[in-house]
Scaffold this active site. Structure first.
Site, PDB file in Angstrom:
ATOM      1  N   TYR A 223       3.803   9.869 -10.844  1.00 14.58           N
ATOM      2  CA  TYR A 223       2.863   8.981 -10.137  1.00 14.58           C
ATOM      3  C   TYR A 223       2.216   8.032 -11.130  1.00 14.58           C
ATOM      4  O   TYR A 223       2.118   6.815 -10.904  1.00 14.58           O
ATOM      5  CB  TYR A 223       1.821   9.839  -9.418  1.00 14.58           C
ATOM      6  CG  TYR A 223       0.824   9.058  -8.592  1.00 14.58           C
ATOM      7  CD1 TYR A 223       1.190   8.483  -7.383  1.00 14.58           C
ATOM      8  CD2 TYR A 223      -0.497   8.907  -9.026  1.00 14.58           C
ATOM      9  CE1 TYR A 223       0.259   7.778  -6.614  1.00 14.58           C
ATOM     10  CE2 TYR A 223      -1.426   8.208  -8.268  1.00 14.58           C
ATOM     11  CZ  TYR A 223      -1.042   7.647  -7.058  1.00 14.58           C
ATOM     12  OH  TYR A 223      -1.958   6.946  -6.311  1.00 14.58           O
TER      13      TYR A 223
ATOM     14  N   LYS B 272       2.526   3.841 -11.265  1.00 12.55           N
ATOM     15  CA  LYS B 272       1.407   2.907 -11.090  1.00 12.55           C
ATOM     16  C   LYS B 272       1.258   1.987 -12.312  1.00 12.55           C
ATOM     17  O   LYS B 272       0.847   0.825 -12.171  1.00 12.55           O
ATOM     18  CB  LYS B 272       0.111   3.670 -10.798  1.00 12.55           C
ATOM     19  CG  LYS B 272       0.120   4.389  -9.450  1.00 12.55           C
ATOM     20  CD  LYS B 272       0.332   3.439  -8.258  1.00 12.55           C
ATOM     21  CE  LYS B 272       0.150   4.139  -6.917  1.00 12.55           C
ATOM     22  NZ  LYS B 272       0.390   3.274  -5.749  1.00 12.55           N
TER      23      LYS B 272
ATOM     24  N   ASN C 163       0.806  -1.223   0.000  1.00  7.64           N
ATOM     25  CA  ASN C 163       0.000   0.000   0.000  1.00  7.64           C
ATOM     26  C   ASN C 163       0.845   1.283   0.000  1.00  7.64           C
ATOM     27  O   ASN C 163       0.433   2.291  -0.559  1.00  7.64           O
ATOM     28  CB  ASN C 163      -0.911  -0.050   1.244  1.00  7.64           C
ATOM     29  CG  ASN C 163      -1.504   1.288   1.587  1.00  7.64           C
ATOM     30  OD1 ASN C 163      -2.479   1.725   0.983  1.00  7.64           O
ATOM     31  ND2 ASN C 163      -0.902   1.984   2.558  1.00  7.64           N
TER      32      ASN C 163
HETATM   33  N1  LIG Z   1      -6.182   8.401  -1.666  1.00  6.26           N
HETATM   34  C1  LIG Z   1      -6.535   8.196  -2.935  1.00  6.26           C
HETATM   35  O1  LIG Z   1      -7.444   8.844  -3.468  1.00  6.26           O
HETATM   36  C2  LIG Z   1      -5.844   7.124  -3.742  1.00  6.26           C
HETATM   37  C3  LIG Z   1      -6.314   6.881  -5.051  1.00  6.26           C
HETATM   38  C4  LIG Z   1      -5.716   5.879  -5.812  1.00  6.26           C
HETATM   39  C5  LIG Z   1      -4.672   5.137  -5.249  1.00  6.26           C
HETATM   40  N2  LIG Z   1      -4.238   5.406  -3.993  1.00  6.26           N
HETATM   41  C6  LIG Z   1      -3.142   4.585  -3.471  1.00  6.26           C
HETATM   42  O2  LIG Z   1      -3.511   4.071  -2.200  1.00  6.26           O
HETATM   43  C7  LIG Z   1      -2.333   3.852  -1.406  1.00  6.26           C
HETATM   44  C8  LIG Z   1      -2.482   4.540  -0.062  1.00  6.26           C
HETATM   45  O3  LIG Z   1      -2.712   5.916  -0.292  1.00  6.26           O
HETATM   46  P1  LIG Z   1      -3.216   6.926   0.830  1.00  6.26           P
HETATM   47  O4  LIG Z   1      -4.208   7.797   0.163  1.00  6.26           O
HETATM   48  O5  LIG Z   1      -3.539   6.208   2.076  1.00  6.26           O
HETATM   49  O6  LIG Z   1      -1.868   7.790   1.022  1.00  6.26           O
HETATM   50  P2  LIG Z   1      -1.261   8.540   2.285  1.00  6.26           P
HETATM   51  O7  LIG Z   1      -2.321   8.964   3.208  1.00  6.26           O
HETATM   52  O8  LIG Z   1      -0.329   9.566   1.705  1.00  6.26           O
HETATM   53  O9  LIG Z   1      -0.393   7.395   2.997  1.00  6.26           O
HETATM   54  C9  LIG Z   1       0.734   6.879   2.354  1.00  6.26           C
HETATM   55  C10 LIG Z   1       1.388   5.865   3.261  1.00  6.26           C
HETATM   56  O10 LIG Z   1       2.566   5.366   2.584  1.00  6.26           O
HETATM   57  C11 LIG Z   1       3.646   5.444   3.501  1.00  6.26           C
HETATM   58  N3  LIG Z   1       4.959   5.512   2.862  1.00  6.26           N
HETATM   59  C12 LIG Z   1       5.412   6.402   1.958  1.00  6.26           C
HETATM   60  N4  LIG Z   1       6.700   6.146   1.666  1.00  6.26           N
HETATM   61  C13 LIG Z   1       7.062   5.062   2.395  1.00  6.26           C
HETATM   62  C14 LIG Z   1       8.258   4.312   2.539  1.00  6.26           C
HETATM   63  N5  LIG Z   1       9.374   4.637   1.876  1.00  6.26           N
HETATM   64  N6  LIG Z   1       8.254   3.226   3.357  1.00  6.26           N
HETATM   65  C15 LIG Z   1       7.146   2.895   4.029  1.00  6.26           C
HETATM   66  N7  LIG Z   1       5.991   3.580   3.983  1.00  6.26           N
HETATM   67  C16 LIG Z   1       5.956   4.656   3.162  1.00  6.26           C
HETATM   68  C17 LIG Z   1       3.345   6.688   4.338  1.00  6.26           C
HETATM   69  O11 LIG Z   1       4.152   6.710   5.484  1.00  6.26           O
HETATM   70  P3  LIG Z   1       4.552   8.108   6.240  1.00  6.26           P
HETATM   71  O12 LIG Z   1       3.408   8.442   7.128  1.00  6.26           O
HETATM   72  O13 LIG Z   1       5.811   7.764   6.969  1.00  6.26           O
HETATM   73  O14 LIG Z   1       4.758   9.146   5.168  1.00  6.26           O
HETATM   74  C18 LIG Z   1       1.868   6.473   4.590  1.00  6.26           C
HETATM   75  O15 LIG Z   1       1.687   5.531   5.614  1.00  6.26           O
HETATM   76  C19 LIG Z   1      -1.169   4.373  -2.240  1.00  6.26           C
HETATM   77  O16 LIG Z   1      -0.571   3.302  -2.931  1.00  6.26           O
HETATM   78  C20 LIG Z   1      -1.847   5.318  -3.216  1.00  6.26           C
HETATM   79  O17 LIG Z   1      -1.089   5.499  -4.392  1.00  6.26           O
HETATM   80  C21 LIG Z   1      -4.799   6.377  -3.228  1.00  6.26           C
END
Ligand SMILES: NC(=O)c1ccc[n+]([C@@H]2O[C@H](COP(=O)([O-])OP(=O)(O)OC[C@H]3O[C@@H](n4cnc5c(N)ncnc54)[C@H](OP(=O)(O)O)[C@@H]3O)[C@@H](O)[C@H]2O)c1
Length: 238
Positions: free
Chosen positions: A161, A165, A89
């Protein structure tokens, strides 16, 4: 030591979709290893879920580090002797802050940084953990991708990004192909546009709605889909 309970690892479990996926899997009876690159933040997140009566522990994992991925694998081997579910994730979305929104201004360093987390990160963690699935011929791997990476509907902006993906989806296909004939199923998922730090406050979906298909793929029955890309439990174009 081994345990009958199913064990799940979630990367980037300290907030957003990773945190909610940890909660929902634990609610379904999984023991969840909530991983976080910052140890204290991960501990705090796990404690929140423990306070809800859920079986969640934290472990530090930075997906950009090979040794960190290997340490996690060794910890699981010693503590549980197996792994059932891996939710890849963790990801970053830094195009806007890096001034890389348009492909004409995209910096190679931004692309490298994004790929290092969103693609190589998944490769490192999966390579380290898959032996714990192969040993029991059971595993469910969910790569959290995005519609932004769909080639059929590729738009502009969010350049690094998007590229990350699309490449992640290629990893899903290759892993699934190499694991064909085993009971280790590998799929990509688009969670939709979700209210998290990454998705922002205008997003229509709650984290609970966003993780629904992630959890469904993590809990597929034997013989279920592999090598697919899903949103709302339905296959979508690559
Ligand atoms: N939100 C959306 O609308 C959306 C839409 C499509 C896809 N996604 C995908 O869903 C997934 C989760 O997204 P989210 O919205 O929950 O994002 P988020 O709130 O920005 O959370 C991202 C998470 O990834 C962690 N992370 C980043 N770099 C890392 C590293 N080097 N090692 C370990 N952990 C790391 C962050 O940790 P820190 O707290 O330490 O930064 C955080 O826990 C992602 O793959 C994103 O691309 C999200």
């Amino acid at each position: 030591m081994s345990t009958a309970k199913k064990i799940a690892v979630v990367t980037g479990g300290n907030r957003g979709l990773g945190f909610e996926a940890s909660r929902q899997l634990a609610k379904q009876g999984y023991k969840v290893i909530l991983t976080s690159r910052d140890e204290a933040t991960g501990k705090g997140a796990a404690e929140k879920l423990q306070a809800e009566g859920l079986d969640v522990i934290s472990y530090s994992l930075d997906v950009t580090s090979e040794s960190s991925s290997r340490n996690l694998a060794e910890f699981i081997r010693q503590q549980f002797g197996k792994l059932d579910v891996l939710i890849n994730n963790a990801a970053i979305f830094i195009d806007a802050q890096a001034g890389s929104t348009s492909i004409f201004h995209t910096k190679i360093e931004t692309l490298q940084q994004t790929i290092d987390t969103n693609v190589y990160g998944v490769l490192r963690v999966t390579q380290a953990l898959v032996p714990l699935m192969k040993a029991q011929n059971y595993g469910r791997i969910v790569n959290v991708s995005s519609g932004a990476g769909q080639l059929t509907d590729m738009g502009s902006g969010m350049t690094t990004y998007r590229i990350s993906k699309t490449a992640l989806n290629a990893l899903t296909r290759i892993f699934a192909s190499e694991l064909h004939g085993t009971n280790i199923l590998v799929n990509s998922v688009c969670p939709g546009w979700v209210k998290t730090d990454m998705g922002g406050q205008d997003a229509p979906r709650t984290p609970e709605e966003g993780v629904e298909t992630i959890v469904w793929l993590a809990t597929l029955a034997d013989g279920g889909a592999t090598g697919g890309f899903f949103r709302d439990r339905l296959p979508i174009d690559w």
